[in-house]
Design a protein around this motif. Structure first.
Motif, short mmCIF file in Angstrom:
data_model
loop_
_atom_site.label_atom_id
_atom_site.label_comp_id
_atom_site.label_asym_id
_atom_site.label_seq_id
_atom_site.Cartn_x
_atom_site.Cartn_y
_atom_site.Cartn_z
N PRO A 102 -25.12 3.21 23.18
CA PRO A 102 -25.97 2.95 24.34
C PRO A 102 -26.69 4.22 24.77
O PRO A 102 -26.09 5.29 24.79
CB PRO A 102 -24.98 2.47 25.41
CG PRO A 102 -23.65 2.97 24.97
CD PRO A 102 -23.68 3.01 23.48
N ALA A 113 -23.66 2.17 33.98
CA ALA A 113 -23.20 1.37 32.84
C ALA A 113 -21.68 1.19 32.86
O ALA A 113 -21.17 0.16 32.39
CB ALA A 113 -23.63 2.03 31.54
N ARG A 169 -13.60 0.92 27.94
CA ARG A 169 -15.04 0.64 27.96
C ARG A 169 -15.80 1.63 27.08
O ARG A 169 -16.71 1.25 26.33
CB ARG A 169 -15.58 0.71 29.39
CG ARG A 169 -15.10 -0.39 30.30
CD ARG A 169 -15.74 -0.24 31.67
NE ARG A 169 -15.06 -1.06 32.67
CZ ARG A 169 -15.35 -1.04 33.97
NH1 ARG A 169 -16.30 -0.22 34.42
NH2 ARG A 169 -14.70 -1.82 34.81
N ARG A 172 -15.33 0.64 23.50
CA ARG A 172 -16.11 -0.53 23.10
C ARG A 172 -17.59 -0.20 22.95
O ARG A 172 -18.25 -0.65 22.00
CB ARG A 172 -15.94 -1.66 24.12
CG ARG A 172 -14.57 -2.31 24.13
CD ARG A 172 -14.59 -3.62 24.91
NE ARG A 172 -14.96 -3.42 26.30
CZ ARG A 172 -14.10 -3.20 27.29
NH1 ARG A 172 -12.80 -3.13 27.02
NH2 ARG A 172 -14.50 -3.06 28.54
N HIS A 173 -18.12 0.58 23.89
CA HIS A 173 -19.56 0.79 23.92
C HIS A 173 -20.02 2.00 23.10
O HIS A 173 -21.12 1.98 22.55
CB HIS A 173 -20.04 0.95 25.36
CG HIS A 173 -19.83 -0.27 26.21
ND1 HIS A 173 -20.45 -1.47 25.94
CD2 HIS A 173 -19.06 -0.49 27.30
CE1 HIS A 173 -20.09 -2.37 26.84
NE2 HIS A 173 -19.23 -1.79 27.67
#
Length: 434
Positions: A102, A113, A169, A172-173
């Motif tokens: 990202p 985010a 998180r 995952r991102h």
């Protein structure tokens, strides 16, 4: 700290960040110059000149971070004077994004985010290092010293729930998009101890080596450099690395049991005293695999040159080959590469086993096909039988906080290579009264 000392410390941090960027890929002039230009404050000419100097200084391969920083201090100024500490501070370049991460260009975008305010992001990332000085109730982590099988000690650093969720998180991102070498089998979907051990079955020689203090040996600066290589500006990369790393408080370090080798214990405490990957955080396995990608690239290259096979499961390195495998080149080569990459081999765990001996990789016997040792199966079956007979509490001799999950994990490990044995063990497990 005086103003001069602060400037010196800041310049050294900048040099370490530049080192992390330079070392996060192939040690080849075009690739090296591209990384230096795209993710630091060097312009194209300076990046190419610095890459040339580094390759002339270290023709045999990439140096350690400390070696890079020391070399940087000895070099004459670059023509455009854009090295850390120079008089001219160029404008921060626009990010060059690599991989499918990202694209958070600012601290605000990163915080939003992650569903945080900017203040919360700085707090959880421990930007000012307050966690090591805070009271236990205010710290982000819980700490517990546990013994190791080799007689030493290990520190479990378990993040409290909200930080743990933030770390998941980021996994995952962000971390899921970073490259991991195909030789890495630990903590990866679709990979296991069985897939790590499989390539070494029925080989003439199996060589096992162990990295000392694997998670603690990964400094936050290495992770920060990798995130910068992915494209994140320095401020964002620093905060993301801060979410995943920690410094162990002094009172926790002073409470370390005096067990095992004194030098190993001292090195562990030194690693824990600086920002490092905590063993016990849900993000550390993924972060360590990503940081170790360059280590895996070099070890796989060494194995390929020597006609060997290489796999890694966390801190366990495994090589195998035929009877002509050049051990006199393999073992020193692994040691040098590990040292260059900031790791250290644990000499007491290095083993070489021929086909006439028991060959083990990632805990599995590989002389024929990967399988859990029979004595491990028998011991687990006895534990489950006693749990049925006397209750599980009496069998939890090591104080596992979640003994049910621990037993299921051991059953799954046996079942990964022998489903029939797993079925018998699961039948015993189902008879336990919890």
């Amino acid at each position: 700290m005086s103003a001069v000392e602060r400037r010196v410390a800041a310049r050294r941090r900048q040099a370490e960040e530049l080192a992390a960027i330079a070392l996060a890929g192939l040690w080849e002039q075009t690739e090296l110059a591209s990384r230096l230009e795209g993710h630091s404050r060097l312009d194209g000419d300076d990046a190419r000149l610095l890459a040339q100097r580094l390759l002339e200084t270290f023709p045999g391969g990439s140096p350690s971070v400390a070696g890079f920083v020391d070399a940087l201090r000895r070099y004459p100024p670059l023509p455009v004077r854009t090295l850390p500490g120079s008089a001219v501070v160029p404008v921060e370049p626009w990010p060059v994004w690599r991989w499918d991460v990202p694209r958070w260009r600012t601290v605000r975008e990163c915080a939003q985010a992650l569903d945080l305010t900017e203040g919360e992001l700085y707090w959880f990332a421990d930007a000012r290092g307050w966690n090591r000085r805070a009271r236990a109730s205010l710290r982000h982590y819980r700490y517990r010293w546990v013994p190791t099988r080799s007689g030493g000690v290990r520190l479990l650093e378990q993040p409290k729930p909200r930080l743990a969720e933030l770390q998941r998180r980021v996994v995952r991102h962000v971390l899921a998009a970073l490259p991991v070498h195909d030789a890495a089998h630990g903590f990866r979907k679709g990979r296991s101890a069985a897939t790590c051990a499989g390539p070494h079955a029925r080989r003439d020689l199996v060589v096992r080596l162990d990295l000392e203090g694997f998670f603690a040996a990964v400094p936050a600066t290495r992770l920060q450099g990798l995130l910068a290589l992915a494209g994140y500006p320095a401020g964002v990369a620093q905060l993301l690395a801060g979410l995943l790393a920690t410094e162990t408080p002094a009172d926790v370090l002073s409470a370390a049991p005096r067990a095992g080798d004194a030098l190993v214990r001292r090195r562990l405490l030194e690693h824990l005293a600086r920002p490092h990957l905590p063993q016990g955080a849900p993000s550390s396995p993924s972060a360590a695999n990503a940081v170790a990608c360059h280590l895996d690239v070099r070890l796989a290259g060494l194995a390929r040159v020597l006609g060997a096979t290489y796999t890694r499961y966390a801190d366990d390195l495994a090589f195998s080959g035929d009877a002509r495998l050049a051990l006199h080149r393999l073992l020193p080569g692994v040691r040098r590469i590990a040292s260059d990459e900031g790791f250290r081999l644990r000499d007491t765990k290095t083993s070489v086993a021929g086909a006439h001996q028991r060959q083990r990789v990632a805990g599995l016997v590989v002389n024929t096909a990967p399988a859990a040792p029979r004595e491990d199966y028998d011991a687990l079956r006895a534990t489950l039988h006693n749990c049925v007979r006397t209750g599980p509490a009496a069998q939890n001799r090591h104080g596992h906080p979640d003994f049910r999950t621990h037993l299921l994990g051991r059953i799954a490990w046996v079942g990964s290579t022998h489903p029939g044995r797993a079925a018998k063990l699961r039948a015993l497990y189902d008879r336990i009264t919890w």
